[in-house]
Every structure is written in C-alpha cells, then in structure tokens.
Write an enzyme that holds these catalytic residues in place. Structure first.
Site, PDB file in Angstrom:
ATOM      1  N   LYS B  78     -10.670  -6.908  -0.705  1.00 40.69           N
ATOM      2  CA  LYS B  78     -11.610  -7.344   0.333  1.00 40.69           C
ATOM      3  C   LYS B  78     -12.957  -6.678   0.043  1.00 40.69           C
ATOM      4  O   LYS B  78     -12.998  -5.520  -0.387  1.00 40.69           O
ATOM      5  CB  LYS B  78     -11.070  -6.917   1.696  1.00 40.69           C
ATOM      6  N   SER B 154     -10.224 -11.207   9.427  1.00 39.16           N
ATOM      7  CA  SER B 154     -11.398 -11.185   8.572  1.00 39.16           C
ATOM      8  C   SER B 154     -11.082 -11.083   7.088  1.00 39.16           C
ATOM      9  O   SER B 154     -11.960 -11.301   6.253  1.00 39.16           O
ATOM     10  CB  SER B 154     -12.306 -10.018   8.959  1.00 39.16           C
ATOM     11  N   SER B 178      -6.736  -8.534  11.288  1.00 44.56           N
ATOM     12  CA  SER B 178      -7.432  -9.100  10.128  1.00 44.56           C
ATOM     13  C   SER B 178      -6.591  -9.203   8.863  1.00 44.56           C
ATOM     14  O   SER B 178      -7.025  -9.838   7.896  1.00 44.56           O
ATOM     15  CB  SER B 178      -8.704  -8.305   9.831  1.00 44.56           C
TER      16      SER B 178
END
Lengths: 62, 451
Positions: B78, B154, B178
């Site tokens: 990420k 996310s 997330s």
C-alpha cells in the site's frame, strides 16, 4: 442529515478560529456536513454512562 | 507464468531451480505494466531495485547457499509503507516534496530478509481515509471481478492486485476496515492482526489508536506464512478446529445482510456446528467511537498542513479531516474511556468463546457510478457505511481474518473471523477448516475478466 443551521455554522467557525484554521468558502459546506455527522456519533457515545473510574485508553493493550 | 501463482509455489520453483528469480520478477513487472489498465491498482513500480534483488537471489542459489523461505517472491505495498529511496506519498500529492524514506518499513524489512521482493506501491484512498479507493490524485482502483464496481478501500489497490492475480500477497493497513472491506469485495484472504502485534514503523500514520498493518493473499497458506515472517516469530501450533468454541455474532451483525450472504453464513455455522449466537453490547456506540477517534486523530495529525495547503488535499478528505480537527476534547476523551469499557465487555465474551463469526460487508461491491448500499431499508452512501460491520470490531483491537466465501452465486462476499487478542492461530485453524470443507477460498475471476 438535516441542513446545518446558522448556529452550527457559527460553532464550526468559532472552533476553527480557536485552532487557527481558516475555513475557505469551498470547504465550508463539506466541513459542516462532516461536523454534523460527527456530532451524531458523539451523541451515541456520550449517551452511554461511564463510571468515574473508567479511564481513557491512553496506553491501550487489546 | 507467475500470474495467479501462490507465494509458496513461486518460492519452491526458485529454490528448486525450475525458474530463476530474475525471470519471475521480469514476468511480474511485465504483468503489472501491461495488465493493470482496467484495474489501476499500481501507482509506482520498483523495476531496477527489484531486478537487483532478484539477481542477488539467483547468485546465492548458484553459489550453493540455502535460500530464505520467500526467496524471489514478488509483493506489493500500500502506498503508505516506506521503501528506502522512495518518497512515501500515502495516496496524496501533499507529501510529494518530502525527502525519500531512509529505510524500508519494519515489516518490509522482515519480508525482504526472508527473500521477498517489493515490486510496486499500490493505490489507496488519500491518507487511508475512505472505503472506496477513489483517489483524486491517482485514479480509481476497480474491482477485478467487475471493473464497474468498487474494489473497496482504503487498501483497495492491495486487494485488487491479489484478486487480479498480479501478486501473490500484498501489504495493507486497517484502521476502520481498510483490509477487511477490500478483501471481502475482491474475494481474497485478508488479515488484520491484533492491534500492536506487528510493528508500524515506516507505515504512514492515520489514527495511532487504531492503525494496524496487515496483508492480503490469494492462498491461506501464504497469508499465514507471511504473517509469521512479519511477526518475526515461529508459527504457533494451530488448535484443532473441533476443539474451538465458535459463535455467530447476532444483533447488529445479523441485520442488513444480502440474502446470499445470510445463506452462506448459515452454511459456515452449520459446518462448524456453531449454534451459539452472541450479541455484543453497545455496538452502535463502539462504531461511533471508532469513527470519532479516527476523525480526531487524523484531523490533529494533518492540522499543520491543513492550515497551509488545504487546497492540495482531495476535497472529500480535507473536509473530513477538518471536521475531525474541530471535535471538542471532551468528545475525544469520552470515546477513549468508552474504549476501555468496551474492552472489558469483549474480554468477558472471550472467556466462553474462542472465535466469533460476523459478516465483513453486507453484500456485493457497490457500483462505482451508483455508490450506495442499503441499510435499514434505505439507500445510504457506500463510502460512509461500508464499515458498518468492521468499525465496531476495530475499537477493541482484536485480530480479524477476512475469509472469502466460495460458491455464493454472487460477486465476492466475505466473513470476519474474530479472536481474542494474540490468538491469530485460532483464526487460522477455523479458516483452514472452512477452506478444506470447500466453503472458503480466493474467488476466481470470471472468464471474461481474464480475456
């Protein structure tokens, strides 16, 4: 969520002034919307009575 | 082909000489460059660094050295994990002028020491504040099962990269859901370990009280293997699944479920002979507390920049962060006191139970051009409400494994397996039992998306 009142707008502006944050006209509607949502969640937490001995979870261990 | 291969299969092929690390990484880089146009999960590729690491692994093998367990296995991170020499942007342009990271994030270091090779950063909601991976700066990541739909967020780029078969495992972070939400919507395995178990050093923060780093994988064995590498520990013995006390979460967690999800949940509970249903107390307040802590801590973190460069933020992120920065201290402190109260109630539950089962998301991935979901019979914003079932479980910091359901006849659906703090091994045991019974597993892409 109902439209923010002028009182809510005044409150948000006062809080922003207190932390030296300028609210631009473009961000104000979104900030008001999000502040109203957070106020709704704050009521949910604050309605729950807690004993005085319940401390904040500063050093949280699950 | 490395696409859709598991991490353990890739490592085995390199260890036995069936394939070189360099050719593995070259294939992976080529896949990321040519196949990501419809998904848009990749934000940066580390081509030269990755090939250099692969050459070292091939040289080690040629010299007769024993290779580490994940030698030559590509993975993605990420876009909030530090990679040495690279500016960590956390899905924003606000940090673009910051100096490059001096060293890799702690869990990246541990994975690299085990031979794994970071090849790319992956898309996310700006500063991890969202459930959609709709990013004003780097674009929208689309669901590999149906590009018209959300990947979730996310950590959406990380989930989509695994679902598309680009990478065998990826790293994400979970504050309110997330990891669990995109894992569920993309049909892959996801793990949010116990709060505080994996080191967060080198992961750009969002909410210090809730942030947890974790991973996605296409196979359960990869998820478990990489977890112990990141944990720096030897795998704990898994308790036999039939010795674990399993219960379903009711009340809040039994409402608003898509029919196929309710039916799948029934099948899972029947398979585990889980007949008990447990209701957690004050779930709405727990979700609210999680929401408020995130807003207040995120707002405080960004306040210095919001004073100077608010216009550089995605407007949606900016307005949420400002509203959080404006919360009164008494509200924030009340949430932190409530958190301790809720922790005690959760520990009482785990005196009589080992694993709890709950839905991860209420249904299939929402359409990107109609981002609403149904809650209590009304259409509501998906971006604000996809965390309905994940946020209450974020507050106590419990380990949660997101399990992809198989054969639901729908787009991917996922469940949360929840254990007491530090009991990840119990989650792995139940997940393995459900995988072996054919009820759980990475959901294959439809033929048309593979064309």
């Amino acid at each position: 969520m109902t439209a923010p009142s002028s009182d809510q707008e005044n409150l948000v502006r006062a809080r922003a002034t207190a932390i030296e944050l300028e609210l631009s006209p473009t961000c104000l509607p979104g900030v008001l919307r999000n502040s109203a949502l957070l106020a709704h969640y704050a009521k949910l937490v604050e309605q729950h009575p807690l004993p005085d001995t319940c401390e904040p979870a500063y050093e949280y261990v699950p | 082909m490395t696409r859709f291969s598991s991490a353990l299969a890739i490592a085995e092929a390199i260890r036995t000489g069936k394939k070189s690390a360099v050719s593995t990484i070259q294939e992976t880089l080529n896949t990321l460059r040519t196949q990501d146009n419809d998904i848009r999960c990749v934000t940066h590729i580390f081509e030269s660094e990755a090939l250099e690491q692969a050459q070292k692994i091939d040289a080690m093998r040629q010299a007769g050295h024993t290779l580490p367990p994940l030698a030559g296995v590509p993975f993605g991170v990420k876009d909030l994990f530090d990679i040495a020499g690279h500016v960590t942007t956390a899905g924003s342009i606000v940090l673009r002028n910051m100096p490059p990271a001096q060293k890799d994030a702690a869990i990246v270091q541990r994975l690299k020491a085990a031979g794994a090779i970071p090849v790319a950063t992956l898309n996310m909601d700006e500063f991890a504040y969202g459930f959609a991976t709709v990013n004003a700066h780097y674009g929208t990541t689309r669901n590999p099962h149906d590009p018209a739909r959300m990947a979730g967020g996310s950590s959406g780029g990380s989930a989509a990269a695994v679902a598309a078969g680009f990478l065998p495992f990826t790293l994400g972070s979970d504050t309110n859901g997330s990891i669990r939400i995109p894992a569920s919507l993309c049909g892959v395995w996801g793990l949010k370990p116990t709060f505080g178990r994996l080191p967060r050093a080198g992961a750009y923060p969002f909410s210090a009280s809730l942030d947890v780093v974790g991973s996605f994988a296409s196979s359960l064995d990869d998820l478990i293997t990489t977890f112990y590498v990141m944990d720096g520990s030897s795998p704990a013995p898994e308790p036999a699944a039939d010795t674990l006390r399993v219960a379903r979460l009711g009340g809040w967690f039994a409402s608003n479920l898509a029919p196929a999800l309710g039916a799948a949940l029934d099948r899972v509970c029947a398979s585990l002979q889980a007949t008990n249903t447990i209701e957690l107390p004050e779930v709405a307040s727990a979700r609210a507390a999680s929401f408020l802590i995130t807003a207040a801590e995120g707002g405080n973190l960004h306040l210095p920049r919001l004073r100077k460069q608010a216009e550089e933020y995605d407007p949606a992120t900016r307005d949420r962060l400002i509203a959080g920065a404006l919360l009164p201290s008494s509200t924030y402190l009340q949430t932190q006191r409530f958190r301790n109260w809720f922790r005690q109630k959760i520990h009482e539950v785990f005196q009589n139970t080992d694993v709890l089962i709950a839905p991860a998301v209420m249904g299939e991935a929402p359409l990107l051009d109609e981002p609403t979901i149904m809650v209590d019979g009304k259409p509501v914003s998906a971006r604000a409400n996809l965390g309905l079932f994940t946020q209450p479980l974020s507050l106590p910091g419990l380990p949660v494994l997101c399990l992809p359901l198989k054969n639901t006849g729908t787009l991917p659906l996922g469940l949360q397996l929840v254990a007491a703090p530090g009991r990840e091994a119990a989650l792995f045991s139940i997940a393995r039992a459900l995988k072996n019974s054919g009820l759980a597993g990475c959901v294959p892409l439809p033929e048309k998306e593979l064309a």
